[in-house]
Each structure stands twice: as C-alpha cells, then as structure tokens.
Motif scaffolding. Structure first.
Motif, PDB file in Angstrom:
ATOM      1  N   UNK A 213       0.824  -1.214   0.000  1.00  0.00           N
ATOM      2  CA  UNK A 213       0.000   0.000   0.000  1.00  0.00           C
ATOM      3  C   UNK A 213       0.860   1.267   0.000  1.00  0.00           C
ATOM      4  N   UNK A 214       2.121   1.140   0.409  1.00  0.00           N
ATOM      5  CA  UNK A 214       3.007   2.298   0.414  1.00  0.00           C
ATOM      6  C   UNK A 214       3.308   2.800  -0.995  1.00  0.00           C
ATOM      7  N   UNK A 215       2.983   1.993  -1.998  1.00  0.00           N
ATOM      8  CA  UNK A 215       3.168   2.453  -3.376  1.00  0.00           C
ATOM      9  C   UNK A 215       2.129   3.494  -3.765  1.00  0.00           C
ATOM     10  N   UNK A 216       1.055   3.557  -3.008  1.00  0.00           N
ATOM     11  CA  UNK A 216       0.028   4.571  -3.245  1.00  0.00           C
ATOM     12  C   UNK A 216       0.606   5.935  -2.853  1.00  0.00           C
ATOM     13  N   UNK A 217       0.683   6.847  -3.803  1.00  0.00           N
ATOM     14  CA  UNK A 217       1.326   8.140  -3.541  1.00  0.00           C
ATOM     15  C   UNK A 217       0.606   8.939  -2.470  1.00  0.00           C
ATOM     16  N   UNK A 218      -0.720   8.812  -2.405  1.00  0.00           N
ATOM     17  CA  UNK A 218      -1.469   9.547  -1.393  1.00  0.00           C
ATOM     18  C   UNK A 218      -1.110   9.062   0.007  1.00  0.00           C
ATOM     19  N   UNK A 219      -1.001   7.743   0.178  1.00  0.00           N
ATOM     20  CA  UNK A 219      -0.615   7.178   1.475  1.00  0.00           C
ATOM     21  C   UNK A 219       0.828   7.562   1.802  1.00  0.00           C
ATOM     22  N   UNK A 220       1.701   7.424   0.814  1.00  0.00           N
ATOM     23  CA  UNK A 220       3.115   7.737   1.028  1.00  0.00           C
ATOM     24  C   UNK A 220       3.342   9.199   1.378  1.00  0.00           C
ATOM     25  N   UNK A 221       2.444  10.085   0.953  1.00  0.00           N
ATOM     26  CA  UNK A 221       2.587  11.503   1.273  1.00  0.00           C
ATOM     27  C   UNK A 221       2.106  11.822   2.683  1.00  0.00           C
ATOM     28  N   UNK A 222       1.167  11.032   3.209  1.00  0.00           N
ATOM     29  CA  UNK A 222       0.587  11.331   4.522  1.00  0.00           C
ATOM     30  C   UNK A 222       1.448  10.800   5.663  1.00  0.00           C
ATOM     31  N   UNK A 223       1.972   9.592   5.528  1.00  0.00           N
ATOM     32  CA  UNK A 223       2.664   8.942   6.646  1.00  0.00           C
ATOM     33  C   UNK A 223       3.883   9.707   7.173  1.00  0.00           C
ATOM     34  N   UNK A 332      -5.438   9.579  10.633  1.00  0.00           N
ATOM     35  CA  UNK A 332      -6.136   8.350  10.280  1.00  0.00           C
ATOM     36  C   UNK A 332      -7.238   8.628   9.256  1.00  0.00           C
ATOM     37  N   UNK A 333      -7.923   9.731   9.440  1.00  0.00           N
ATOM     38  CA  UNK A 333      -8.973  10.118   8.501  1.00  0.00           C
ATOM     39  C   UNK A 333      -8.392  10.302   7.094  1.00  0.00           C
ATOM     40  N   UNK A 334      -7.258  10.980   6.995  1.00  0.00           N
ATOM     41  CA  UNK A 334      -6.628  11.204   5.698  1.00  0.00           C
ATOM     42  C   UNK A 334      -6.191   9.889   5.056  1.00  0.00           C
ATOM     43  N   UNK A 335      -5.647   8.988   5.862  1.00  0.00           N
ATOM     44  CA  UNK A 335      -5.163   7.721   5.326  1.00  0.00           C
ATOM     45  C   UNK A 335      -6.310   6.838   4.850  1.00  0.00           C
ATOM     46  N   UNK A 336      -7.381   6.773   5.621  1.00  0.00           N
ATOM     47  CA  UNK A 336      -8.522   5.947   5.230  1.00  0.00           C
ATOM     48  C   UNK A 336      -9.171   6.507   3.970  1.00  0.00           C
ATOM     49  N   UNK A 337      -9.217   7.828   3.867  1.00  0.00           N
ATOM     50  CA  UNK A 337      -9.750   8.441   2.654  1.00  0.00           C
ATOM     51  C   UNK A 337      -8.857   8.141   1.452  1.00  0.00           C
ATOM     52  N   UNK A 338      -7.557   8.039   1.682  1.00  0.00           N
ATOM     53  CA  UNK A 338      -6.623   7.768   0.588  1.00  0.00           C
ATOM     54  C   UNK A 338      -6.673   6.311   0.137  1.00  0.00           C
ATOM     55  N   UNK A 339      -6.915   5.386   1.082  1.00  0.00           N
ATOM     56  CA  UNK A 339      -6.926   3.954   0.755  1.00  0.00           C
ATOM     57  C   UNK A 339      -8.044   3.265   1.524  1.00  0.00           C
ATOM     58  N   UNK A 340      -9.304   3.529   1.165  1.00  0.00           N
ATOM     59  CA  UNK A 340     -10.420   2.972   1.928  1.00  0.00           C
ATOM     60  C   UNK A 340     -10.466   1.452   1.936  1.00  0.00           C
ATOM     61  N   UNK A 341      -9.973   0.816   0.895  1.00  0.00           N
ATOM     62  CA  UNK A 341      -9.987  -0.645   0.846  1.00  0.00           C
ATOM     63  C   UNK A 341      -8.935  -1.263   1.753  1.00  0.00           C
ATOM     64  N   UNK A 342      -7.979  -0.470   2.198  1.00  0.00           N
ATOM     65  CA  UNK A 342      -6.893  -0.961   3.059  1.00  0.00           C
ATOM     66  C   UNK A 342      -6.881  -0.204   4.387  1.00  0.00           C
ATOM     67  N   UNK A 343      -8.073   0.118   4.908  1.00  0.00           N
ATOM     68  CA  UNK A 343      -8.160   0.979   6.083  1.00  0.00           C
ATOM     69  C   UNK A 343      -7.429   0.399   7.291  1.00  0.00           C
ATOM     70  N   UNK A 344      -7.618  -0.899   7.551  1.00  0.00           N
ATOM     71  CA  UNK A 344      -6.948  -1.494   8.705  1.00  0.00           C
ATOM     72  C   UNK A 344      -5.443  -1.435   8.583  1.00  0.00           C
ATOM     73  N   UNK A 345      -4.942  -1.693   7.391  1.00  0.00           N
ATOM     74  CA  UNK A 345      -3.502  -1.709   7.177  1.00  0.00           C
ATOM     75  C   UNK A 345      -2.895  -0.320   7.309  1.00  0.00           C
ATOM     76  N   UNK A 346      -3.535   0.698   6.712  1.00  0.00           N
ATOM     77  CA  UNK A 346      -2.942   2.032   6.771  1.00  0.00           C
ATOM     78  C   UNK A 346      -3.003   2.604   8.185  1.00  0.00           C
ATOM     79  N   UNK A 347      -4.018   2.234   8.956  1.00  0.00           N
ATOM     80  CA  UNK A 347      -4.066   2.673  10.355  1.00  0.00           C
ATOM     81  C   UNK A 347      -2.940   2.014  11.145  1.00  0.00           C
TER      82      UNK A 347
END
Length: 396
Positions: A213-223, A332-347
């Motif tokens: 999921x870290x390949x997702x640029x939106x997730x990678x920008x938030x963390x 957490x809100x930003x991450x879930x919005x960025x990858x809703x299908x992977x919410x547990x993982x991004x949290x």
C-alpha cells in the motif's frame, strides 16, 4: 463458543453488554501497554543516576522501545497471524510483564535496553490485536463503543504515564514502578485468559503484500507527517522532567504540570475526532501544529530568559499535549480516505509511524539536550513549523 456466535451475533442488547464488559479487560491491557510506553520518561534522571549513564544516554531506553515497536509491529503481525487471538493476547501481556521485571532488575544499562526492546515487541503484538478482538466481541452497531473502550486505555495511559512515573519514582523508586507495570500486565493477562472467548487466527498475509500500500502516492505523502509531527512533540517530552526543571518547575509541581499535559492530550484526541468530522483533517492539523510550535516556542523563550511563570507553563503544557494528540484522528482520517480498501492496514502503518516519530524525537532530544534546554525546546518548535509546512505542501 466462538465470539460472533450467540447473543453477540444476533446483535441483541445482552450480547452488546456482555461484549462491552469483556472489552474492559482489553482496555486494562492497553492501559498497561500505554503506561509502559510513556512511564519511563517520568524517571529518566533516576535511571541515569542508578545505572551510571548520562541523561541523554538514558533517553535511549525510550528510543529503542519506540523503534522496536515501530519495526516489530508489521513483522509480528505476519509471524503470529495463525495463532488463536486469545493465546496471542495472553502471551503478549506475559512477555510485557516479564520484560518489565527484567527492566526493573537490570544491573547495567545494556540490559535495560535489551528488556525495553522485548517489552516493545510484547506491546506491538498486543495493541492492534486487542482492537481487532474488541470489534469481534460485539455486534456491528456496538463496535465503535467497543473500540472506544480499548483505545480509552491508551488515552488514559497517555495522560498519566509520565506524571505517574514521576510520582512513583519519587515515592518508591523507578524499579518499583516498573514492577507495578508488570503486575498490571499479569492481571490483564489473567483477565484475558478467563473472560475473552476463543477466536481463531487469521490467514497469513506476506509482509511485502502488507507494505504494498506504500506504493500509493497519497498514502506515502501522509505517513511522513506522522513521523515529523510526533518527532516534534517527543524531542522534549522524553526529557520532560529535566526540561520542566530548567523552567524552574520544582519536583513537587512537575507531576501537576505533566498531568495538565495529559489532560490536554485526552482533550485534543477527543476534540480532534469531532472537529475532523465537521471541518476536515487539514484545518485540524493546521491548528494543531501551529499550537505546538507556539507552545514549545514560548517555552524556549522562557528557558532562555530565565522567566519564572509556572501558571503560564501549565497552560502551555496543556496546549502542547492537545497539539500532540490531535494529530492521530485527523491523520487516520486522511489515510482511510486515501486507501479505503486498506483501512486497517494504513491505520496500523500510521501506528508504526507514531512510534518511529517518538523514537526519532527522543533521539534528537538527547542530542539537543547536550546544548541546553533552550535549544531542545527551540528544535521542537522548528520541527512543529516544519510539520505545518509539510502539511500545507502535501495538502495541495
């Protein structure tokens, strides 16, 4: 009987109540984990004196715990996936209890560091699984309440960890304080074994798959913001006792000021959730980082000028705590919005980044402390401003 059958599965009121009662023992476990994470900062000067190391070196005990938690969490999630959940929770709490006993008995600093790493691995195995089990103990309409109970244990520990450590170390010594944490862990383990129903393990998900999921640029920008923001807060927090001492806060008043930090932490965490739902995460984070920079910057000025204003310092500690812990719900809100299908993982990844920030901040704080408390406060304020700048850049 597996959780998810019977009353809980039917969603009846009795099932909800029984499930919520059972989450109480999980909350005791998360309280023990949270206290263990934060309590050591309350008696770092005593640890340094007893084990014959500098205060900055003693801070490594906070750093290695945070680093081991951050790096160990995804690895342990993969290695322990097939274990029955109750077995995993009990084992994690017992590891945490034994590690704290080892820390309490440590005759040398290297042994303290080794046992803090072991404690972090126990904590990393317990916390995410406690949340998952809590959600399985109750019907869907009660899951938010169940998670709130479990997270409440961490929140209370956040508020009480350092002031509790400061008080216990003053009255009983730091070794006794760690023994107390071990006892709470053992009690929680016994409660989980007795009251939490059996739950099967999960399918094994390879580590590389988890991290894809870290390949997702939106997730990678938030963390990275989580790391930067928590690093800004913990550059000073890990050394809160000597830092407040430099502001002429006496030993008797230190616990009260740290308690105000804790009150701010709880208030910031709770209000952030409501404000994020209403206004969105960016305004909440903007206000939080601005408040953090202001609070720590004013403390730097007070330290530099030798100004003694204990009431103002208490107010600043309140704001500092609120600013530190308002980050998590919004991020957490930003991450879930960025990858809703992977919410547990991004949290879960965000939790690892929280501890990476704590570890990096405490390491930087140890270096800055060698140049004086004013520099340490100033570095924290600059990092908070950097977090604000990064937020504004990535929010585009």
């Amino acid at each position: 009987m597996p959780v998810g059958s019977g009353a809980a599965r039917r969603g009846g009121g009795t099932g909800s109540w029984n499930g919520l009662r059972r989450t109480g023992i999980l909350a005791l476990g998360t309280f023990a984990v949270g206290t263990d994470s934060f309590i050591l900062a309350g008696f770092l000067p005593d640890v340094a004196g007893t084990l014959g190391v500098s205060l900055a070196s003693a801070g490594l005990a906070v750093t290695v715990f945070a680093g081991a938690y951050a790096l160990g969490s995804p690895v342990l999630a993969t290695l322990t996936a097939r274990l029955p959940r109750r077995t995993l929770l009990v084992s994690a709490l017992l590891v945490l209890a034994l590690a704290n006993l080892g820390s309490a008995a440590a005759p040398a600093f290297w042994m303290l560091l080794a046992t803090r790493i072991l404690a972090a691995l126990g904590a990393a195995a317990f916390t995410p699984n406690a949340a998952a089990v809590a959600s399985a103990l109750v019907p869907p309409q009660a899951r938010a309440r169940a998670l709130a109970v479990v997270v409440g244990g961490l929140t209370v520990a956040t508020a009480l960890g350092v002031p509790l450590g400061d008080l216990l170390a003053e009255r009983m010594g730091w070794r006794s304080a760690l023994i107390g944490v071990a006892v709470v862990c053992a009690v929680a383990a016994a409660g989980v074994a007795a009251w939490v129903p059996a739950l099967p393990g999960n399918p094994v998900v390879p580590l590389l798959t988890r991290l894809a999921v870290l390949r997702d640029r939106s997730v990678a920008a938030v963390l990275p913001l989580t790391v930067l923001g928590m690093g800004a807060a913990y550059t000073v927090y890990a050394y809160a006792v000597p830092a407040l001492g430099a502001l002429d806060i006496g030993s008797s008043a230190t616990a009260w000021v740290l308690g105000l930090y804790g009150v701010g932490a709880v208030a910031g965490n709770l209000s952030s959730g409501y404000a994020t739902d209403r206004f969105g995460p960016i305004p909440v984070l903007t206000a939080g980082y601005a408040l953090m920079a202001l609070s720590l910057g004013v403390m730097a000025v007070l330290a530099a000028t030798g100004t003694r204003l204990p009431v103002l310092i208490g107010v600043l500690a309140l704001g500092w705590g609120a600013a530190t812990w308002c980050q998590t719900p919004a991020q957490q809100h930003r991450l879930i919005a960025a990858a809703p299908a992977e919410s547990g993982l991004v949290v879960a990844l965000n939790a690892s980044c929280i501890y990476l920030g704590i570890g990096a901040g405490s390491l930087l704080g140890g270096v800055a402390l060698g140049h004086g408390v004013t520099v340490m406060f100033g570095v924290s304020a600059v990092l908070a401003l950097a977090a604000l700048g990064y937020l504004r850049f990535t929010a585009r």
